[in-house]
Design an enzyme around this catalytic site. Structure first.
Site, short mmCIF file in Angstrom:
data_model
loop_
_atom_site.label_atom_id
_atom_site.label_comp_id
_atom_site.label_asym_id
_atom_site.label_seq_id
_atom_site.Cartn_x
_atom_site.Cartn_y
_atom_site.Cartn_z
N SER A 38 0.81 -1.22 0.00
CA SER A 38 0.00 0.00 0.00
C SER A 38 0.84 1.28 0.00
O SER A 38 0.36 2.33 -0.39
CB SER A 38 -0.94 0.01 1.21
OG SER A 38 -0.21 -0.12 2.41
N ASP A 322 -3.31 8.37 7.64
CA ASP A 322 -4.29 7.58 8.39
C ASP A 322 -3.51 6.94 9.55
O ASP A 322 -2.47 7.47 9.92
CB ASP A 322 -5.03 6.58 7.47
CG ASP A 322 -4.07 5.64 6.73
OD1 ASP A 322 -2.89 5.54 7.13
OD2 ASP A 322 -4.52 4.99 5.76
N HIS A 325 -0.38 4.88 7.16
CA HIS A 325 0.44 5.39 6.05
C HIS A 325 0.90 6.83 6.27
O HIS A 325 0.13 7.66 6.77
CB HIS A 325 -0.37 5.31 4.75
CG HIS A 325 -0.88 3.93 4.48
ND1 HIS A 325 -2.17 3.54 4.82
CD2 HIS A 325 -0.28 2.85 3.96
CE1 HIS A 325 -2.33 2.26 4.49
NE2 HIS A 325 -1.21 1.82 3.97
#
Ligand SMILES: *[C@@H]1O[C@H](CO)[C@@H](O)[C@H](O)[C@H]1NC(C)=O
Ligand SMILES: *[C@@H]1O[C@H](CO)[C@@H](O)[C@H](O)[C@H]1NC(C)=O
Ligand SMILES: *[C@@H]1O[C@H](CO)[C@@H](O)[C@H](O)[C@H]1NC(C)=O
Length: 357
Positions: A38, A322, A325
């Site tokens: 991610s 968040d 990340h």
């Protein structure tokens, strides 16, 4: 008269030169291929059945095209490495790259993906590193069609930069999730680091066999210190945080040894280690970051932003976007030091600017 003509010709030459320099400054490598999770995903998970996707607001609030599937407010680290390399477009995700798009490279990264196939399974579908390599084989077939011969395609691939960054999910979404995965009951932390690096070594050697000659391998960051680890995995237990941070150290140490081994054995290729955890050591307030322990957006229990929630305004002062990340502000800093090391310890044995030139 002749003097005047020469003068205007000179002026014209200068202008032409300037214009061509602006519009067509060629990137330092013809193509950039990205394998990852991610931290690098730019939309590959958008149509998968998984909780690990970021194609909703407020993700992308600071990105030129808005929400794309990137797991941050703006650009990712690889987006900014691409800019530093001189690309005037973002490297397209495998999921939507068509036709000649692939000539600049392809981004195969997938949220929740790991070195091991099962990592991230509890969140849903993801494209593991093994599958990313299969997708790369499909790209090479298309490259052969575009360039004419296998030899041409190989020559082309030899010049490209390859960035392979996985492993976080083999810890956060595997080893440290004992209710879903058995690995922590089977392996000690050191054994686990060894089997991960043994598998990574085979995968990176396959990439070499497929033509990669310039390869950047980022180590893992301090994944125990992200807000999600502290609140969810560790339930506010500080020694648990330390335990997770300690567990990734043998992984990073073995990755450095792997870089040495690959440089020794595959002498027509170059491999570098990017010291992600080293770059983030030190006092973040020196760099203007004020909030280091909570994310900018209100987060769900799995650490991602709540859909359509209102994020903080002062995003450049937050380390985390968040609960998992980093913000674009942190990514800019990581990209810059990966490309052009500001300390000798940032990259080993050299940084990306030296790898590509
Ligand atoms: C805190 O974490 C440590 C290390 O993982 C563990 O040994 C300990 O039992 C935990 N303490 C509590 C109260 O859960
Ligand atoms: C990574 O950075 C840390 C902190 O600066 C340093 O102690 C370590 O030796 C570095 N690792 C490598 C392989 O250079
Ligand atoms: C690399 O960083 C140094 C300072 O750390 C700077 O002086 C130099 O101009 C930078 N080089 C490039 C190519 O960005």
């Amino acid at each position: 008269m002749a003097h005047k003509i020469i003068k205007s010709l000179l002026l014209l030459l200068v202008l032409l030169n300037l214009v061509s320099n602006c519009a067509h400054a060629a990137p330092q490598v013809p193509c950039f291929f990205i394998f990852g999770d991610s931290l690098a995903d730019n939309g590959n998970n958008n149509n998968l059945v998984t909780a690990a996707k970021a194609n909703y607001r407020p993700y992308g609030i600071d990105f030129p095209d808005g929400t794309t599937g990137r797991f941050t407010n703006g650009r990712t680290t690889v987006d900014m490495i691409g800019e530093l390399l001189g690309f005037n477009q973002f490297i397209p995700p495998f999921a939507t790259a068509r036709g000649r798009d692939i000539l600049v490279g392809v981004n195969y990264a997938s949220g929740a993906a790991g070195i091991r196939d099962e990592s991230g399974r509890q969140l849903g579908d993801r494209i593991s590193l093994n599958e990313q390599l299969l997708n790369h084989a499909a790209t090479i077939n298309r490259l052969i069609q575009l360039l004419g011969t296998g030899k041409e395609a190989t020559n082309y691939l030899n010049k490209c930069l390859f960035y392979v960054s996985l492993g976080s999910n083999d810890y956060l979404n595997n080893y440290f999730m004992p209710s879903y995965y058995t690995t922590s009951r089977i392996y000690t932390q050191d054994q686990y680091a060894k089997i991960l690096i043994d598998q990574y070594s085979l995968q990176i050697r396959l990439l070499y066999l497929l033509g990669a000659r310039k390869v950047a391998l980022p180590g893992l960051g301090s994944i125990g210190s992200i807000p999600y680890s502290f609140s969810t995995l560790c339930r506010n237990n500080v020694s648990c945080v330390t335990n997770i941070n300690n567990a990734v150290q043998p992984f990073n140490a073995r990755l450095v040894s792997l870089v040495d081994e690959l440089n020794r054995e595959l002498t027509d290729a170059r491999f570098i280690y990017l010291n992600t955890s080293g770059m983030s050591a030190g006092d973040p307030s020196m760099l203007g970051f004020r909030v280091i322990d909570t994310g900018c957006c209100p987060a769900r229990s799995d650490g991602q932003c709540i859909q359509d929630s209102t994020p903080c305004q002062n995003r450049n002062e937050y380390v985390f976007w968040d609960a998992i990340h980093p913000t674009e502000a942190v990514n800019r800093f990581t990209a810059s030091r990966s490309y052009n090391a500001s300390l000798p310890s940032d990259a080993y044995p050299t940084d990306i600017s030296h790898l590509v030139n």
